[in-house]
Write a protein that holds these residues in place. Structure first.
Motif, mmCIF file in Angstrom:
data_model
loop_
_atom_site.group_PDB
_atom_site.id
_atom_site.type_symbol
_atom_site.label_atom_id
_atom_site.label_comp_id
_atom_site.label_asym_id
_atom_site.label_seq_id
_atom_site.Cartn_x
_atom_site.Cartn_y
_atom_site.Cartn_z
ATOM 1 N N GLN A 180 6.308 42.909 -31.342
ATOM 2 C CA GLN A 180 6.991 41.606 -31.274
ATOM 3 C C GLN A 180 8.036 41.595 -30.155
ATOM 4 O O GLN A 180 8.203 40.581 -29.479
ATOM 5 N N ILE A 181 8.705 42.708 -29.933
ATOM 6 C CA ILE A 181 9.685 42.794 -28.845
ATOM 7 C C ILE A 181 8.984 42.645 -27.497
ATOM 8 O O ILE A 181 9.486 41.964 -26.597
ATOM 9 N N ASP A 182 7.812 43.256 -27.364
ATOM 10 C CA ASP A 182 7.042 43.107 -26.117
ATOM 11 C C ASP A 182 6.685 41.642 -25.877
ATOM 12 O O ASP A 182 6.785 41.147 -24.752
ATOM 13 N N LEU A 183 6.258 40.952 -26.920
ATOM 14 C CA LEU A 183 5.914 39.540 -26.801
ATOM 15 C C LEU A 183 7.143 38.712 -26.423
ATOM 16 O O LEU A 183 7.085 37.865 -25.520
ATOM 17 N N LEU A 184 8.256 38.961 -27.097
ATOM 18 C CA LEU A 184 9.488 38.223 -26.785
ATOM 19 C C LEU A 184 9.940 38.479 -25.352
ATOM 20 O O LEU A 184 10.405 37.563 -24.671
ATOM 21 N N SER A 185 9.777 39.699 -24.894
ATOM 22 C CA SER A 185 10.134 40.041 -23.521
ATOM 23 C C SER A 185 9.274 39.258 -22.530
ATOM 24 O O SER A 185 9.781 38.706 -21.547
ATOM 25 N N LEU A 186 7.984 39.201 -22.788
ATOM 26 C CA LEU A 186 7.069 38.457 -21.921
ATOM 27 C C LEU A 186 7.421 36.974 -21.893
ATOM 28 O O LEU A 186 7.485 36.359 -20.819
ATOM 29 N N LEU A 187 7.655 36.402 -23.059
ATOM 30 C CA LEU A 187 8.003 34.983 -23.130
ATOM 31 C C LEU A 187 9.332 34.700 -22.438
ATOM 32 O O LEU A 187 9.485 33.673 -21.761
ATOM 33 N N GLY A 188 10.297 35.592 -22.592
ATOM 34 C CA GLY A 188 11.583 35.437 -21.910
ATOM 35 C C GLY A 188 11.427 35.506 -20.399
ATOM 36 O O GLY A 188 12.064 34.745 -19.653
ATOM 37 N N LYS A 189 10.568 36.409 -19.924
ATOM 38 C CA LYS A 189 10.311 36.510 -18.475
ATOM 39 C C LYS A 189 9.658 35.240 -17.952
ATOM 40 O O LYS A 189 9.976 34.773 -16.858
ATOM 41 N N GLN A 190 8.747 34.671 -18.743
ATOM 42 C CA GLN A 190 8.108 33.421 -18.333
ATOM 43 C C GLN A 190 9.134 32.297 -18.226
ATOM 44 O O GLN A 190 9.099 31.508 -17.281
ATOM 45 N N ARG A 191 10.033 32.217 -19.199
ATOM 46 C CA ARG A 191 11.084 31.193 -19.164
ATOM 47 C C ARG A 191 11.955 31.375 -17.925
ATOM 48 O O ARG A 191 12.230 30.427 -17.192
ATOM 49 N N LYS A 192 12.357 32.617 -17.690
ATOM 50 C CA LYS A 192 13.201 32.924 -16.535
ATOM 51 C C LYS A 192 12.476 32.585 -15.226
ATOM 52 O O LYS A 192 13.068 32.013 -14.313
ATOM 53 N N HIS A 193 11.182 32.931 -15.154
ATOM 54 C CA HIS A 193 10.383 32.647 -13.955
ATOM 55 C C HIS A 193 10.306 31.140 -13.703
ATOM 56 O O HIS A 193 10.450 30.678 -12.568
ATOM 57 N N HIS A 194 10.056 30.375 -14.762
ATOM 58 C CA HIS A 194 9.950 28.918 -14.613
ATOM 59 C C HIS A 194 11.265 28.327 -14.109
ATOM 60 O O HIS A 194 11.262 27.494 -13.202
ATOM 61 N N LEU A 195 12.357 28.759 -14.695
ATOM 62 C CA LEU A 195 13.662 28.245 -14.255
ATOM 63 C C LEU A 195 13.955 28.666 -12.820
ATOM 64 O O LEU A 195 14.436 27.859 -12.012
ATOM 65 N N ALA A 196 13.649 29.905 -12.478
ATOM 66 C CA ALA A 196 13.891 30.400 -11.115
ATOM 67 C C ALA A 196 13.046 29.634 -10.095
ATOM 68 O O ALA A 196 13.503 29.362 -8.981
ATOM 69 N N ALA A 197 11.808 29.287 -10.483
ATOM 70 C CA ALA A 197 10.938 28.525 -9.581
ATOM 71 C C ALA A 197 11.525 27.153 -9.265
ATOM 72 O O ALA A 197 11.186 26.548 -8.250
ATOM 73 N N GLN A 198 12.424 26.689 -10.117
ATOM 74 C CA GLN A 198 13.088 25.404 -9.892
ATOM 75 C C GLN A 198 14.534 25.602 -9.409
ATOM 76 O O GLN A 198 15.355 24.697 -9.515
ATOM 77 N N ASN A 199 14.806 26.811 -8.917
ATOM 78 C CA ASN A 199 16.135 27.172 -8.422
ATOM 79 C C ASN A 199 17.216 27.009 -9.480
ATOM 80 O O ASN A 199 18.335 26.581 -9.182
ATOM 81 N N LEU A 200 16.868 27.378 -10.709
ATOM 82 C CA LEU A 200 17.821 27.311 -11.817
ATOM 83 C C LEU A 200 18.042 28.714 -12.364
ATOM 84 O O LEU A 200 17.158 29.570 -12.306
#
Length: 170
Positions: A62-82
């Protein structure tokens, strides 16, 4: 649940929808993680080492899954310069008014669950430390008994107590 691996950055509406779905998946994964922390707490209180081992394995997944989902969120925000922060989310919400109400609700629940997980994890850490301390005390008592010629032999088996008194039959 399998996480979304990419956001549709070329279409803003699809990107926002994918981001909202990713946050929802993260919120659900965090709920499952909280359930595991509660199961861990029950096992710790009951001293059920076998159940603890099973929960630890599930927690790792579950920690691995949460880590992946958190990275996706971070990536999406970063792609929008956030930034991956409260300010970044607020800016995202302001830019995506069509999704703001739903995402704001998901985000608030995600933050609430994250706080619950933090508190449960902290409590479990204290329970683990308490169990470790109890085990250290028990081990010290056994080692002290062994060093003074106590009831256990060097091989760990039960042995007779040695007596320093001499009895004479007169």
């Amino acid at each position: 649940m399998m996480p979304n691996t990419a956001f549709a950055d070329s279409d803003p509406a699809a990107s926002a929808a994918a981001f909202a779905a990713g946050l929802q998946a993260e919120q659900e994964a965090l709920g499952a993680f909280i359930s595991l922390l509660q199961a861990e707490q029950e096992a710790l209180v009951q001293g059920d080492a076998e159940r603890l081992a099973a929960v630890a394995s599930d927690k790792s997944i579950q920690i691995d899954l949460l880590s992946l989902l958190g990275k996706q969120r971070k990536h999406h925000l970063a792609a929008q310069n956030l930034t991956d922060s409260a300010d970044g989310m607020l800016t995202w919400l302001n830019r995506n008014q069509g999704f703001a109400a739903a995402v704001r609700k998901i985000w608030r629940e995600l933050l609430a669950r994250a706080e619950s997980a933090r508190q449960l994890n902290q409590c479990n850490g204290l329970l683990i430390e308490s169990r470790l301390q109890q085990n250290r005390i028990r081990l010290a008592a056994l080692q002290t008994g062994a060093a003074s010629g106590g009831i256990y032999r060097a091989d760990g088996q039960f042995g007779p107590l040695r007596s320093t008194r001499c009895f004479s039959l007169v």
